[in-house]
Scaffold this motif. Structure first.
Motif, PDB file in Angstrom:
ATOM      1  N   GLN A   1       0.879  -1.445  -0.158  1.00 22.23           N
ATOM      2  CA  GLN A   1       0.007   0.066   0.154  1.00 22.23           C
ATOM      3  C   GLN A   1       1.073   1.359   0.146  1.00 22.23           C
ATOM      4  O   GLN A   1       0.539   2.174  -0.783  1.00 22.23           O
ATOM      5  N   ALA A   2       1.619   1.200   0.967  1.00 19.72           N
ATOM      6  CA  ALA A   2       2.667   2.509   1.033  1.00 19.72           C
ATOM      7  C   ALA A   2       3.419   2.836  -0.291  1.00 19.72           C
ATOM      8  O   ALA A   2       3.659   3.790  -0.640  1.00 19.72           O
ATOM      9  N   LYS A   3       4.082   1.729  -0.963  1.00 20.35           N
ATOM     10  CA  LYS A   3       4.737   1.793  -2.165  1.00 20.35           C
ATOM     11  C   LYS A   3       3.924   2.561  -3.379  1.00 20.35           C
ATOM     12  O   LYS A   3       4.324   3.451  -4.057  1.00 20.35           O
ATOM     13  N   ARG A   4       2.578   1.939  -3.205  1.00 20.60           N
ATOM     14  CA  ARG A   4       1.621   2.683  -4.286  1.00 20.60           C
ATOM     15  C   ARG A   4       1.354   4.296  -4.187  1.00 20.60           C
ATOM     16  O   ARG A   4       1.758   4.961  -5.163  1.00 20.60           O
ATOM     17  N   ILE A   5       1.358   4.551  -2.886  1.00 17.90           N
ATOM     18  CA  ILE A   5       1.274   6.152  -2.566  1.00 17.90           C
ATOM     19  C   ILE A   5       2.374   6.693  -2.895  1.00 17.90           C
ATOM     20  O   ILE A   5       2.640   7.784  -3.329  1.00 17.90           O
ATOM     21  N   ALA A   6       3.564   6.136  -2.543  1.00 25.54           N
ATOM     22  CA  ALA A   6       4.989   6.487  -2.659  1.00 25.54           C
ATOM     23  C   ALA A   6       5.383   6.990  -4.124  1.00 25.54           C
ATOM     24  O   ALA A   6       5.712   7.925  -4.675  1.00 25.54           O
ATOM     25  N   ARG A   7       4.978   5.845  -5.146  1.00 23.37           N
ATOM     26  CA  ARG A   7       5.121   6.052  -6.525  1.00 23.37           C
ATOM     27  C   ARG A   7       4.202   7.119  -7.097  1.00 23.37           C
ATOM     28  O   ARG A   7       4.711   7.916  -7.884  1.00 23.37           O
ATOM     29  N   TRP A   8       3.041   7.357  -6.549  1.00 23.04           N
ATOM     30  CA  TRP A   8       2.268   8.754  -6.871  1.00 23.04           C
ATOM     31  C   TRP A   8       2.931   9.859  -6.608  1.00 23.04           C
ATOM     32  O   TRP A   8       3.056  10.866  -7.191  1.00 23.04           O
ATOM     33  N   LEU A   9       3.268   9.879  -5.413  1.00 22.28           N
ATOM     34  CA  LEU A   9       3.850  11.285  -4.565  1.00 22.28           C
ATOM     35  C   LEU A   9       5.223  11.416  -5.238  1.00 22.28           C
ATOM     36  O   LEU A   9       5.595  12.568  -5.637  1.00 22.28           O
TER      37      LEU A   9
END
Length: 151
Positions: free
Chosen positions: A29-37
């Motif tokens: 989950q965190a990696k998905r948001i991190a890629r977007w950020l």
């Protein structure tokens, strides 16, 4: 000025609340948001994080460059967190990685101007922009991201 709220990703259960690590699903989950950020975060973003392990691990999926914000620890009062970062007169765009119900309370105060118990899903990101328009100050909800809907 921009304010981003990122709730920590899914964490393991445990007795020591501050020491709970992310689950494997939480890391995804965190990696998905991190890629977007990585693609969309505002320049010169101040990154603030609860001292809880699960919040730090969530933010560390994106960056190691952040400051611990003790006022954002589990159970924090929304107004105390906002005061600690200097909202609404932020000097630069600010991200807070933290917990429920604190982040939901912050979202309600920032957008609706009242205390409420809004719910923010695990690892979701909410982005607010405070601006002047036609002589009035307004707060706009720019983005709400659910990691389960990102590739």
């Amino acid at each position: 000025m921009d304010l981003l709220l990122w709730r920590h990703a899914e964490a393991q259960d445990g007795q020591d609340d501050l020491a709970r690590p992310l689950t494997e699903h939480g890391h995804r989950q965190a990696k998905r948001i991190a890629r977007w950020l990585e693609r969309h975060a505002p320049e010169d973003l101040r990154r603030c994080c609860s001292p809880a392990r699960r919040a730090r691990e969530t933010l560390e999926a994106w960056t190691q460059d952040y400051e611990l914000l003790p006022e954002a620890a589990p159970g924090a009062a929304p107004l105390a967190v906002l005061a600690a970062i200097g909202w609404p007169e932020l000097e630069r765009p600010t991200l807070i990685v933290g917990h429920q119900p604190t982040l939901g309370g912050i979202a309600a105060l920032v957008l609706a101007g009242q205390h409420s118990t809004w719910s923010i899903r695990r690892s979701a990101l909410w982005w607010f922009k405070r601006r002047q328009r036609h002589g009035h100050v307004e707060t706009v909800l720019r983005v709400v991201l659910d990691p389960e809907l990102l590739d």
